[in-house]
Design an enzyme around this catalytic site. Structure first.
Site, PDB file in Angstrom:
ATOM      1  N   GLN A  92       0.815  -1.148   0.031  1.00  0.00           N
ATOM      2  CA  GLN A  92       0.035  -0.006   0.044  1.00  0.00           C
ATOM      3  C   GLN A  92       1.007   1.089  -0.131  1.00  0.00           C
ATOM      4  O   GLN A  92       0.434   2.177  -0.088  1.00  0.00           O
ATOM      5  CB  GLN A  92      -1.008  -0.062   1.287  1.00  0.00           C
ATOM      6  CG  GLN A  92      -2.057  -1.143   1.217  1.00  0.00           C
ATOM      7  CD  GLN A  92      -2.937  -0.973   2.420  1.00  0.00           C
ATOM      8  OE1 GLN A  92      -2.852  -1.564   3.344  1.00  0.00           O
ATOM      9  NE2 GLN A  92      -4.023  -0.203   1.994  1.00  0.00           N
ATOM     10  N   CYS A 108     -10.725   0.130   3.049  1.00  0.00           N
ATOM     11  CA  CYS A 108      -9.344   0.155   2.978  1.00  0.00           C
ATOM     12  C   CYS A 108      -8.710   1.398   2.494  1.00  0.00           C
ATOM     13  O   CYS A 108      -9.438   2.052   1.765  1.00  0.00           O
ATOM     14  CB  CYS A 108      -8.986  -0.961   1.952  1.00  0.00           C
ATOM     15  SG  CYS A 108      -7.363  -1.091   1.124  1.00  0.00           S
TER      16      CYS A 108
END
Length: 190
Positions: free
Chosen positions: A50, A104
């Site tokens: 990420q 998320c």
């Protein structure tokens, strides 16, 4: 150091992350930076993909989920639940599958109910090289399973039912094109 978050659509989020060789990087510093990045984005977990790093590392801190809760509503699994997972491998997932609405940082503005087993047994190393095998339950297990999916190239949206996937298709396209408003740094392709 706060890293920008990589958005949905970036290929790094779909790759199986590579194992980390201890001594090849400063994992204590990188973990601290990942926690700082996660807190700046109001997250409870963050995986290295990420932030654009294709390595098997994720950090979790579910304690904020208990903040503001009445004593009877506190999730015991989240007390003292701040951890770093290096080269993790899930050994077992057991118990009743239960649904919970997940989100998320790489997929802002989208949430969906995901069903996951109640318990997870995981083998991993800490950022200082301590080898561990632990069992987690409840929300702690769920946070770990979600972040573990990231190092396997899986996103929470992959777990959604077909109808929900159709409903969010356009929003996912917008995220890929950078048409999203967030209050944290993101790194969109040019």
């Amino acid at each position: 150091m706060i890293y920008p978050i990589i958005p949905y659509g970036d290929p790094v989020l779909r790759k199986v992350a590579q194992p980390i060789e201890f001594g090849s990087m400063d994992l204590v510093k990188l973990s601290a930076d990942m926690f700082e990045t996660m807190y700046a984005a109001s997250g409870v977990g963050l995986a290295a993909p990420q932030i654009g790093m294709n390595i098997r590392l994720f950090v979790v801190d579910g304690r904020p989920m208990n903040e503001g809760e009445e004593d009877e509503d506190i999730d015991e699994s989240l007390i003292d639940f701040k951890k770093v997972f290096v080269n993790a491998t899930i050994l077992d997932e057991t118990g009743e599958e239960w649904g919970f609405e997940e989100g998320c940082l790489s997929i802002p503005g989208i949430r969906g109910e995901v069903f996951r087993p109640e318990y997870v047994k995981i083998h991993y190393w800490t950022e200082t090289g301590e080898e561990r095998t632990d069992v987690f339950e409840g929300l702690a297990a769920r946070i770990i399973q979600h972040e573990y999916d990231h190092i396997e190239g899986i996103l929470f949206t992959d777990h959604l039912n077909v109808v929900r996937k159709r409903m969010i298709k356009n929003k996912l396209g917008d995220i890929t094109r950078g048409k999203v408003s967030v209050d944290y740094k993101m790194k969109f392709p040019r």
